[in-house]
Design an enzyme around this catalytic site. Structure first.
Site, PDB file in Angstrom:
ATOM      1  N   LYS A  91       0.074  -5.595   2.410  1.00 23.03           N
ATOM      2  CA  LYS A  91       0.755  -4.171   1.803  1.00 23.03           C
ATOM      3  C   LYS A  91       1.976  -4.122   2.286  1.00 23.03           C
ATOM      4  CE  LYS A  91      -2.905  -1.481   0.316  1.00 23.03           C
ATOM      5  NZ  LYS A  91      -3.609  -2.528   1.438  1.00 23.03           N
ATOM      6  N   ASP A 125      -0.907  -7.166  -1.774  1.00 26.96           N
ATOM      7  CA  ASP A 125      -1.331  -6.640  -1.917  1.00 26.96           C
ATOM      8  C   ASP A 125      -0.258  -5.887  -2.900  1.00 26.96           C
ATOM      9  OD1 ASP A 125      -4.481  -6.863  -1.175  1.00 26.96           O
ATOM     10  OD2 ASP A 125      -3.926  -5.065   0.558  1.00 26.96           O
ATOM     11  N   MET A 126      -1.083  -5.663  -4.365  1.00 26.38           N
ATOM     12  CA  MET A 126       0.404  -4.507  -5.600  1.00 26.38           C
ATOM     13  C   MET A 126      -0.087  -3.417  -4.419  1.00 26.38           C
ATOM     14  SD  MET A 126       2.097  -5.429  -7.731  1.00 26.38           S
ATOM     15  CE  MET A 126       2.866  -6.778  -7.674  1.00 26.38           C
ATOM     16  N   ARG A 174      -4.978 -12.440  -7.139  1.00 28.88           N
ATOM     17  CA  ARG A 174      -6.091 -11.691  -7.529  1.00 28.88           C
ATOM     18  C   ARG A 174      -5.875 -10.685  -8.426  1.00 28.88           C
ATOM     19  NH1 ARG A 174      -5.626  -7.535  -2.460  1.00 28.88           N
ATOM     20  NH2 ARG A 174      -6.992  -9.129  -1.473  1.00 28.88           N
ATOM     21  N   LYS A 177      -8.592  -4.450 -11.087  1.00 27.46           N
ATOM     22  CA  LYS A 177      -7.633  -3.271 -12.366  1.00 27.46           C
ATOM     23  C   LYS A 177      -7.106  -2.399 -11.635  1.00 27.46           C
ATOM     24  CE  LYS A 177     -13.132  -1.688 -13.993  1.00 27.46           C
ATOM     25  NZ  LYS A 177     -14.124  -1.607 -13.868  1.00 27.46           N
ATOM     26  N   ARG A 278      -8.541   8.060   0.628  1.00 29.37           N
ATOM     27  CA  ARG A 278      -8.178   7.360  -1.216  1.00 29.37           C
ATOM     28  C   ARG A 278      -9.555   6.334  -1.549  1.00 29.37           C
ATOM     29  NH1 ARG A 278      -3.766   3.401  -0.931  1.00 29.37           N
ATOM     30  NH2 ARG A 278      -5.530   2.146  -0.459  1.00 29.37           N
TER      31      ARG A 278
HETATM   32  C1  LIG Z   1     -11.093  -7.626  -2.996  1.00 32.25           C
HETATM   33  C2  LIG Z   1     -10.253  -6.879  -3.826  1.00 32.25           C
HETATM   34  C3  LIG Z   1      -8.767  -6.047  -3.740  1.00 32.25           C
HETATM   35  C4  LIG Z   1      -8.391  -5.274  -3.721  1.00 32.25           C
HETATM   36  N1  LIG Z   1      -7.025  -4.807  -4.684  1.00 32.25           N
HETATM   37  C5  LIG Z   1      -6.166  -4.346  -4.584  1.00 32.25           C
HETATM   38  C6  LIG Z   1      -5.381  -4.210  -4.626  1.00 32.25           C
HETATM   39  O1  LIG Z   1      -3.858  -5.122  -4.138  1.00 32.25           O
HETATM   40  N2  LIG Z   1      -3.969  -3.236  -5.524  1.00 32.25           N
HETATM   41  C7  LIG Z   1      -5.008  -2.153  -5.942  1.00 32.25           C
HETATM   42  O2  LIG Z   1      -4.421  -1.392  -7.277  1.00 32.25           O
HETATM   43  N3  LIG Z   1      -6.182  -2.333  -6.086  1.00 32.25           N
HETATM   44  C8  LIG Z   1      -7.037  -3.129  -5.300  1.00 32.25           C
HETATM   45  N4  LIG Z   1      -8.292  -3.550  -5.474  1.00 32.25           N
HETATM   46  C9  LIG Z   1      -9.019  -2.175  -5.891  1.00 32.25           C
HETATM   47  C10 LIG Z   1      -9.470  -2.195  -7.486  1.00 32.25           C
HETATM   48  O3  LIG Z   1      -7.680  -2.161  -8.440  1.00 32.25           O
HETATM   49  C11 LIG Z   1     -10.516  -0.772  -7.980  1.00 32.25           C
HETATM   50  O4  LIG Z   1      -9.717   0.471  -8.345  1.00 32.25           O
HETATM   51  C12 LIG Z   1     -11.146  -1.061  -7.474  1.00 32.25           C
HETATM   52  O5  LIG Z   1     -11.825  -2.230  -7.255  1.00 32.25           O
HETATM   53  C13 LIG Z   1     -12.287  -0.407  -8.194  1.00 32.25           C
HETATM   54  O6  LIG Z   1     -12.486  -1.133  -9.379  1.00 32.25           O
HETATM   55  P1  LIG Z   1     -14.001  -2.181 -10.103  1.00 32.25           P
HETATM   56  O7  LIG Z   1     -13.027  -3.394 -11.094  1.00 32.25           O
HETATM   57  O8  LIG Z   1     -14.812  -2.485  -9.311  1.00 32.25           O
HETATM   58  O9  LIG Z   1     -14.558  -1.186 -11.789  1.00 32.25           O
HETATM   59  P2  LIG Z   1     -15.197   0.147 -11.292  1.00 32.25           P
HETATM   60  O10 LIG Z   1     -15.527   0.714 -12.470  1.00 32.25           O
HETATM   61  O11 LIG Z   1     -14.185   0.514 -10.832  1.00 32.25           O
HETATM   62  O12 LIG Z   1     -16.370   0.522 -10.528  1.00 32.25           O
HETATM   63  C14 LIG Z   1     -17.512  -0.565 -10.647  1.00 32.25           C
HETATM   64  C15 LIG Z   1     -18.564  -0.149  -9.599  1.00 32.25           C
HETATM   65  O13 LIG Z   1     -18.613  -0.161  -7.850  1.00 32.25           O
HETATM   66  C16 LIG Z   1     -18.541   0.877  -7.464  1.00 32.25           C
HETATM   67  N5  LIG Z   1     -17.504   1.175  -6.633  1.00 32.25           N
HETATM   68  C17 LIG Z   1     -16.420   0.855  -7.438  1.00 32.25           C
HETATM   69  N6  LIG Z   1     -15.053   1.604  -6.326  1.00 32.25           N
HETATM   70  C18 LIG Z   1     -16.182   2.162  -4.929  1.00 32.25           C
HETATM   71  C19 LIG Z   1     -15.884   2.297  -3.777  1.00 32.25           C
HETATM   72  N7  LIG Z   1     -14.849   2.659  -3.790  1.00 32.25           N
HETATM   73  N8  LIG Z   1     -16.769   2.956  -3.483  1.00 32.25           N
HETATM   74  C20 LIG Z   1     -18.269   2.714  -3.797  1.00 32.25           C
HETATM   75  N9  LIG Z   1     -18.526   2.216  -4.406  1.00 32.25           N
HETATM   76  C21 LIG Z   1     -17.140   2.130  -6.349  1.00 32.25           C
HETATM   77  C22 LIG Z   1     -19.059   1.739  -8.807  1.00 32.25           C
HETATM   78  O14 LIG Z   1     -20.399   2.035  -8.778  1.00 32.25           O
HETATM   79  C23 LIG Z   1     -18.951   1.854  -9.409  1.00 32.25           C
HETATM   80  O15 LIG Z   1     -19.523   1.949 -10.298  1.00 32.25           O
HETATM   81  C24 LIG Z   1      -9.126  -4.266  -5.464  1.00 32.25           C
HETATM   82  C25 LIG Z   1     -10.373  -4.420  -5.129  1.00 32.25           C
HETATM   83  C26 LIG Z   1     -11.010  -4.884  -4.819  1.00 32.25           C
HETATM   84  C27 LIG Z   1     -12.390  -5.938  -5.055  1.00 32.25           C
END
Ligand SMILES: Cc1cc2nc3c(=O)[nH]c(=O)nc-3n(C[C@H](O)[C@H](O)[C@H](O)COP(=O)(O)OP(=O)(O)OC[C@H]3O[C@@H](n4cnc5c(N)ncnc54)[C@H](O)[C@@H]3O)c2cc1C
Length: 302
Positions: A91, A125-126, A174, A177, A278
């Site tokens: 980060k 990471d962003m 990467r 969302k 978080r």
């Molecule tokens: C490998 C990886 C790296 C990432 N790096 C970054 C980054 O550098 N910068 C950044 O801003 N974000 C990062 N993220 C976080 C990302 O932006 C999302 O906030 C997070 O992945 C949830 O989005 P989603 O696409 O899974 O969809 P969502 O619609 O949020 O989730 C889909 C389903 O997954 C499950 N779920 C999702 N998150 C969680 C959780 N925390 N705990 C339990 N269940 C959960 C739930 O069942 C949900 O219904 C990263 C995520 C991943 C997987």
């Protein structure tokens, strides 16, 4: 989000630390490097790769940023010694971005210097939108200076992302969302708009010859991504799926079972508490679980 969930999310900081530790233990390897080594070894045994994050977002001094860089170097050495298949995710603020762009760059370079001899990748990471331009600039400078095993992250919820994706041809990116809440002028708030932006950015990255880390637990997006990959006739050398440790493991198992590469984001470190809050605040269903757990610990005294 229900009223109860909303209340739990607001009250989470008041929940006792040991309880947060217990609930969040599935999301975090633990406080030490040994914890990360153990978890990565377990993932590798299941056919999953890892990217390891040293938790340390709240730094205020240059020596703290340098200490985090040193922890990454130690982690990379340990992964090589143990024969583990793991990269690192850094980060920019943890490595000093808010203390100065040059401080951060120096620390990222130190991590890259430890990663490159063993062909390990450094993902940047962003973070929130105040860092987006500097983070992309950092990536571009490092790439132009000849560091090829380094790559940024794009957040589909930002309105700028499709344009950013189109400008990153050939990079390893990467796509996620995005977890940070930004002003509506720069961020989509509607869930479907974020998904649509993800699909569009993914198409731009794949068409630009990028290697894409498709980072999501959203099955709708996983299916769309598989469609986009199939449409273009791409092989497994063009993409990987990425998920967070402890989140939707059954979806991860399906992805691996279907023959795709899956990398799990494994956080570890002494700052586990801030990271846990978080993650827990992000997910209302988990917040409900916290409520249940608090209820159980309040009513069960034995
Ligand atoms: C490998 C990886 C790296 C990432 N790096 C970054 C980054 O550098 N910068 C950044 O801003 N974000 C990062 N993220 C976080 C990302 O932006 C999302 O906030 C997070 O992945 C949830 O989005 P989603 O696409 O899974 O969809 P969502 O619609 O949020 O989730 C889909 C389903 O997954 C499950 N779920 C999702 N998150 C969680 C959780 N925390 N705990 C339990 N269940 C959960 C739930 O069942 C949900 O219904 C990263 C995520 C991943 C997987």
């Amino acid at each position: 989000m229900s009223l109860v969930d909303r209340a739990v999310v607001t009250l989470l900081p008041a929940v006792p630390k040991p309880l947060i530790r217990r609930i969040s233990s599935r999301y975090i390897a633990g406080p030490s490097l040994d914890d990360a080594r153990r978890v990565v070894a377990g993932l590798n045994a299941e056919g999953k790769l890892a990217t390891v994050d040293v938790l340390g977002e709240e730094i205020t001094r240059v020596d703290e940023a340098e200490a985090i860089a040193a922890e990454y170097v130690a982690a990379l050495d340990a992964f090589e010694r143990d024969g583990l298949d793991a990269n690192v995710s850094v980060k920019p603020t943890g490595l000093g971005l808010k203390l100065g762009y040059d401080v951060c760059k120096r620390n990222v370079e130190a991590v890259i210097a430890a990663a490159e001899p063993t062909n390990r990748f450094v993902r940047i990471d962003m973070e929130d939108s105040s860092t987006t331009d500097d983070t992309l600039r950092l990536f571009r400078e490092l790439r132009d200076e000849g560091h090829l095993r380094v790559g940024p992250v794009l957040q589909a919820s930002l309105r700028r992302t499709v344009a950013d994706a189109a400008a990153l041809a050939g990079a390893s990116v990467r796509l996620c969302k995005g977890i940070y809440v930004e002003p509506e002028s720069i961020q989509y708030r509607d869930d479907q708009a974020v998904r649509d932006s993800f699909v569009e950015a993914l198409a731009a990255l794949l068409d630009g010859g990028c290697y894409v880390g498709i980072a999501t637990h959203d099955e709708w997006l996983v299916d769309r991504a598989l469609g986009a990959i199939a449409e273009r006739g791409l092989g497994t050398d063009a993409y990987e799926f990425q998920m967070l440790l402890g989140v939707r493991p059954e979806l991860g198992d399906r992805i691996v079972g279907d023959g795709h590469t899956l990398r799990i984001y494994v956080p570890f470190g002494r700052q586990w508490y801030e990271y846990s809050l978080r993650r827990l605040q992000e997910n209302p269903r988990i917040a409900g679980y916290v409520a249940g757990d608090i209820g159980r610990s309040v009513f069960r005294r034995s």
